[in-house]
Design a protein around this motif. Structure first.
Motif, short mmCIF file in Angstrom:
data_model
loop_
_atom_site.label_atom_id
_atom_site.label_comp_id
_atom_site.label_asym_id
_atom_site.label_seq_id
_atom_site.Cartn_x
_atom_site.Cartn_y
_atom_site.Cartn_z
N PRO A 368 0.80 -1.23 0.00
CA PRO A 368 0.00 0.00 0.00
C PRO A 368 0.83 1.29 0.00
N ASN A 379 7.12 2.39 5.72
CA ASN A 379 6.61 1.03 5.91
C ASN A 379 7.39 -0.03 5.15
N VAL A 382 7.31 -3.30 6.83
CA VAL A 382 6.08 -4.10 6.66
C VAL A 382 6.24 -4.96 5.40
C1 NAG Z 1 2.46 3.21 6.81
O1 NAG Z 1 3.03 4.16 7.66
C2 NAG Z 1 2.17 5.20 8.06
C3 NAG Z 1 2.98 6.21 8.81
O2 NAG Z 1 3.84 5.58 9.72
C4 NAG Z 1 1.00 4.58 8.83
O3 NAG Z 1 0.10 5.58 9.19
C5 NAG Z 1 0.32 3.54 7.96
O4 NAG Z 1 -0.70 2.89 8.67
C6 NAG Z 1 1.28 2.52 7.43
N1 NAG Z 1 0.63 1.64 6.49
C7 NAG Z 1 0.81 0.33 6.48
C8 NAG Z 1 0.13 -0.42 5.40
O5 NAG Z 1 1.51 -0.25 7.26
#
Ligand code: NAG
Ligand code: NAG
Ligand code: NAG
Ligand code: NAG
Length: 395
Positions: A368, A379, A382
């Protein structure tokens, strides 16, 4: 008053010089992650490959570069523009590649015998995988070592500490042959530090490195045990994001590297670079998924790429329908270069399923919010977690 002004200006200059000097020495650092036992190698090998011959005049100025970009980007480029001659030649040459191997300091169920052999894309060198900037957030190698995997990562031919060859010669076929040779050497337990022969080898690629890794399993179905292809997508013929979009270099605002900075004076005019940091962001990042300091680090470690390398992206055989091992295909949701800025529809086209028809586990994942250079976006960890979860499941 005038004298004061001069002093102020001088102070400002020396201050900015100092900042520049610091950031350059920081950026030139090839980092060994502290959670790994790492060894650097210089690997010299003969390889034979079927190479295309550059068929245009060599660039003498950026006006020539612009003409190259314009002709590559036109919609009928494939039929009207022929930068390489149609008869490739078989050539055997010796090339030198610079690599790092890291095994984890802390063992995790023998996973150190699973070697991730990582190939970076155009515009970078092996530091794409092991960022010195905020490694907890942006280093894939640190992350993989934490999970117990070993990583072999190298500078592709023509970048970083590997051999520089002409930008009118350097191309996919040579690098494919080199990558296959590296796999054989790693398989034999050379260049794997103290772990000896690996149990499994998984190719990990980004962008051009993913094309190369894909081409390996198309060429030889039994050479490696799995692949993780990042920054790549498989578009169908009617998808506006045809994977071989020639306008990628327009997004980069690509310019002759050696005319940009004297640090590239050992490259010939066949090596192009992002025109500036904005061209880099245009190709690799997507707001609001990045921050500027991280992009500045990415820009500081950016490497020129060969004009012929870019052209040769279209020449790979990507049909890996005979490969049976696990395959992960992943890109940032907003990858401009491979998905035309929107990957969900491209990933649902069914082309990857055809390309990897026999894979025992084909995993397609769209990350994403990210652009093409997922490792330097928010991220990224992730994203790394998705990759190691896929590996944990299969190995
Ligand atoms: C990506 O990082 C942002 C800011 O840290 C956070 O708000 C968001 O939920 C993250 N998205 C995912 C898919 O981990
Ligand atoms: C190059 O080598 C390949 C594979 O060995 C062979 O099939 C092909 O005919 C050769 N091409 C030329 C032009 O010699
Ligand atoms: C891929 O290769 C296989 C085996 O050589 C062939 O049967 C198939 O038609 C090819 N697929 C495409 C899309 O070219
Ligand atoms: C090709 O891909 C596009 C975009 O993903 C999709 O909208 C279209 O339906 C696909 N066409 C075919 C023939 O599968």
């Amino acid at each position: 008053m005038a004298a004061l002004l001069v002093v102020a200006v001088l102070a400002a200059i020396s201050h900015s010089e100092a900042v520049k000097a610091n950031s350059v020495s920081f950026a030139s650092e090839y980092r060994h992650p502290p959670n790994g036992i790492c060894v650097d190698y210089t690997i010299k090998q003969d390889v034979t490959s079927t190479n295309y011959i550059w068929d245009l005049e060599k660039f003498t100025s950026n006006f020539d570069t612009i003409e190259f970009l314009t002709e590559l980007a036109r919609k009928d480029s494939k039929t009207v523009y022929h930068p390489v001659s149609s008869n490739p030649k078989n050539e055997t040459k010796t090339y030198e590649v610079s690599a790092t191997f890291c095994s984890p300091k802390k063992a995790n169920y023998g996973k150190d015998k699973i070697v991730l052999l990582a190939t970076h894309g155009l515009g970078y060198d092996r530091r794409y995988w092991a960022s010195a900037w905020k490694p907890k957030d942006y280093s894939f190698v640190d992350f993989a070592l934490d999970k117990g995997y070993s990583v072999f990562f190298y500078d592709r031919l023509g970048v970083g500490k590997s051999q520089i060859v002409s930008g009118y010669v350097n191309q996919g076929s040579i690098q494919l042959a080199l990558l296959e040779r590296l796999v054989e050497l790693v398989r034999a337990g050379k260049y794997t530090g103290s772990i000896g022969k690996p149990k499994n080898i998984v190719l990990v690629g980004h962008s051009f490195g993913s094309f190369l890794s894909n081409a390996v399993i198309s060429d030889q179905r039994n050479l490696v045990d799995g692949v993780v292809l990042t920054g790549i997508a498989y578009a169908n013929a009617t998808d506006l994001a045809t994977a071989d979009s020639g306008w990628g270099l327009e997004a980069f605002a690509a310019r002759i590297a050696k005319f940009q900075d004297k640090k590239w004076s050992n490259r010939d005019t066949g090596y192009l670079n992002f025109g500036d940091i904005y061209g880099h962001v245009n190709g690799f990042f997507k707001a609001p998924n990045y921050d500027i300091p991280t992009v500045e680090y990415a820009q500081a470690i950016a490497q020129p790429f060969a004009a012929l390398e870019f052209v040769s992206t279209k020449l790979f055989n990507l049909n890996a329908s005979a490969f049976k091992g696990p395959v992960m295909v992943t890109a940032g949701e907003n990858d401009l270069l491979l998905c035309g800025g929107e990957c969900k529809s491209t990933f649902s086209s069914g082309v990857a399923e055809q390309t990897f028809k026999s894979s025992k586990d084909l995993n397609l994942y769209v990350h994403p919010g990210a652009g093409h250079g997922v490792n330097f976006g928010f991220n990224a960890t992730v994203f790394y977690g998705k990759i190691t979860a896929f590996l944990d499941k299969n190995f």
